[in-house]
Design an enzyme around this catalytic site. Structure first.
Site, short mmCIF file in Angstrom:
data_model
loop_
_atom_site.label_atom_id
_atom_site.label_comp_id
_atom_site.label_asym_id
_atom_site.label_seq_id
_atom_site.Cartn_x
_atom_site.Cartn_y
_atom_site.Cartn_z
N ASP A 67 -4.90 -40.98 -51.26
CA ASP A 67 -4.83 -41.51 -52.61
C ASP A 67 -3.45 -42.07 -52.95
OD1 ASP A 67 -3.67 -38.99 -52.52
OD2 ASP A 67 -5.15 -38.05 -53.81
N ASP A 136 -7.86 -27.99 -60.44
CA ASP A 136 -9.21 -28.18 -60.99
C ASP A 136 -10.25 -28.33 -59.88
OD1 ASP A 136 -8.69 -30.70 -59.99
OD2 ASP A 136 -8.87 -31.75 -61.89
N HIS A 138 -10.10 -30.35 -57.26
CA HIS A 138 -10.26 -31.68 -56.66
C HIS A 138 -9.76 -31.73 -55.21
CE1 HIS A 138 -6.06 -33.06 -58.36
NE2 HIS A 138 -5.92 -32.62 -57.13
N GLU A 143 -11.80 -35.88 -59.33
CA GLU A 143 -11.75 -34.92 -60.42
C GLU A 143 -13.14 -34.33 -60.67
OE1 GLU A 143 -8.95 -34.12 -60.79
OE2 GLU A 143 -7.58 -35.52 -61.74
C1 F6R Z 1 -2.68 -35.42 -52.72
C2 F6R Z 1 -4.04 -35.03 -53.05
C3 F6R Z 1 -4.32 -33.87 -53.96
C4 F6R Z 1 -3.49 -32.63 -53.62
C5 F6R Z 1 -3.79 -31.51 -54.62
C6 F6R Z 1 -2.89 -30.31 -54.40
O1 F6R Z 1 -2.66 -36.55 -51.89
O2 F6R Z 1 -4.95 -35.68 -52.63
O3 F6R Z 1 -5.69 -33.56 -53.90
O4 F6R Z 1 -3.77 -32.21 -52.32
O5 F6R Z 1 -3.61 -31.98 -55.92
O6 F6R Z 1 -1.57 -30.64 -54.70
P1 F6R Z 1 -0.37 -29.64 -54.37
O7 F6R Z 1 -0.35 -29.48 -52.90
O8 F6R Z 1 0.85 -30.34 -54.88
O9 F6R Z 1 -0.68 -28.38 -55.09
#
Ligand code: F6R
Length: 262
Positions: A67, A136, A138, A143
Site C-alpha cells: 500500500d 482494527d 486490517h 479497513e
Molecule cells: C503497512 C500495512 C499495514 C500495517 C499495519 C500494522 O504497509 O499494510 O497493514 O501492517 O497497520 O502497522 P504497525 O506494524 O505499524 O503496527
C-alpha cells in the site's frame, strides 16, 4: 496455519527472517510482497544484516508493496516508498527498478490499480507476502468492511488507522485520509503468507483474526482461507490466544518430523 510464538520481538523477527531466508535460498528471484509500519522493522534489519555480514544477495529479488498513502509523493518522509528505501532497499543490492510501491500520485487511480495487479501477474504472482495487522484488524489498508474478494484500489482510511498512524506525523491533520492498497483478494493469491504481530496492544485483534470467525470486519481473518500461512508472534501478542498449547505442540512436532506443518 502455523503459529510460532517467541518470547521477544527480536526472537520473533529472527524466526520470521529464517523463513524468508529459506525461501530465498530455494528461489533467488523470489517475488516478495512487503509491508511497512513498525512490525516488520526487525525482519528488515535482519535481512540487511544477512546482506552485510553474510554477503547474502538480493540482486534477483522482485517486490511489490501492499500500500501507499494517496496524495504523498515518494520523496515525502512518511510515504511508504521512502520508508522502504530508507529501511530496506537502500541497504541491499536489490535492483530498485524491480521494487514496486503503489504510486500515491497516480493521476488515473483505477488504471494504476489495474496495472499494478497486471504487473504482479506478469512476474508469476507473489511468492511470499509479508503482513502486519492493524489495530482494527486490517491487512494492507483493507479497513473493516472491505470485501474479502477486494482487489487493488483506492480506499478511505478508518478513524482508528488515522489515529494509530498519527504517531508518525507532526499533527493528526497531516495523516492522509486515503490510500491505495492491494485488496484482500489480491493478498490471498500470494503463494505463501507470513503475518508478524508483536505487542500486547494487538493481542485481542490477533486472537479474533486467527481464532475467531471469518468476517470482513477483521480483514486479517480472511487468512484462514489461505493454505500456507505462518504467524510469528511475541508472547504479549499471543496473550489472548486460547490454543497456545496446541501451537507449541505442533511446533515440536515439526521439529520431530523435520518439516513444516501448516
Ligand atoms: C503497512 C500495512 C499495514 C500495517 C499495519 C500494522 O504497509 O499494510 O497493514 O501492517 O497497520 O502497522 P504497525 O506494524 O505499524 O503496527
Amino acid at each position: 496455519m502455523r503459529v510460532i510464538i517467541r518470547k521477544t520481538y527480536e526472537e520473533m523477527s529472527k524466526e520470521a527472517t529464517a523463513l524468508v531466508k529459506k525461501r530465498l535460498t530455494v528461489k533467488r528471484d523470489l517475488v516478495l510482497g512487503l509491508a511497512t509500519g513498525s512490525t516488520p522493522l526487525g525482519l528488515y534489519r535482519e535481512l540487511v544484516r544477512m546482506h552485510k555480514e553474510e554477503g547474502f544477495s538480493f540482486k534477483l529479488v522482485r517486490s511489490f508493496n501492499l500500500d501507499e498513502y494517496y496524495g504523498l509523493p515518494p520523496t515525502h518522509e512518511q510515504s511508504y516508498r521512502y520508508f522502504m528505501d530508507t529501511n530496506l532497499f537502500d541497504h541491499l543490492d536489490i535492483d530498485k527498478r524491480n521494487t514496486r510501491v503503489p504510486d500515491g500520485l497516480a493521476p488515473d487511480v483505477e488504471a494504476f490499480c489495474r496495472e499494478y495487479e497486471e504487473a504482479i501477474k506478469r512476474v508469476g504472482g507473489i511468492d511470499l507476502q509479508v503482513l502486519g495487522i492493524g489495530g482494527d484488524g486490517h491487512i494492507g489498508f483493507n479497513e473493516p468492511g472491505s470485501s474479502l474478494a477486494s482487489r487493488t484500489r483506492l480506499v478511505a482510511l478508518d478513524e482508528q488507522t488515522i489515529n494509530d498512524n498519527s504517531r508518525f506525523f507532526a499533527r493528526r491533520e497531516d495523516v492522509p485520509k486515503f490510500a491505495i492498497t492491494m485488496g484482500v483478494g489480491t493478498v490471498l493469491e500470494a503463494k505463501e503468507i507470513i503475518l508478524l504481530v508483536n505487542g500486547e496492544k494487538k493481542a485481542e485483534v490477533l486472537a479474533k483474526a486467527i481464532e475467531g470467525p471469518v468476517t470482513s470486519l477483521i480483514s486479517a481473518s480472511a487468512l484462514q482461507f489461505h493454505p500456507k500461512v505462518s504467524v510469528f508472534l511475541d508472547e504479549p501478542a499471543a496473550s489472548a490466544l486460547t490454543r497456545t498449547a496446541y501451537y507449541r505442540f505442533s511446533e515440536e512436532a515439526e521439529k520431530k518430523l523435520g518439516r513444516e506443518i501448516f
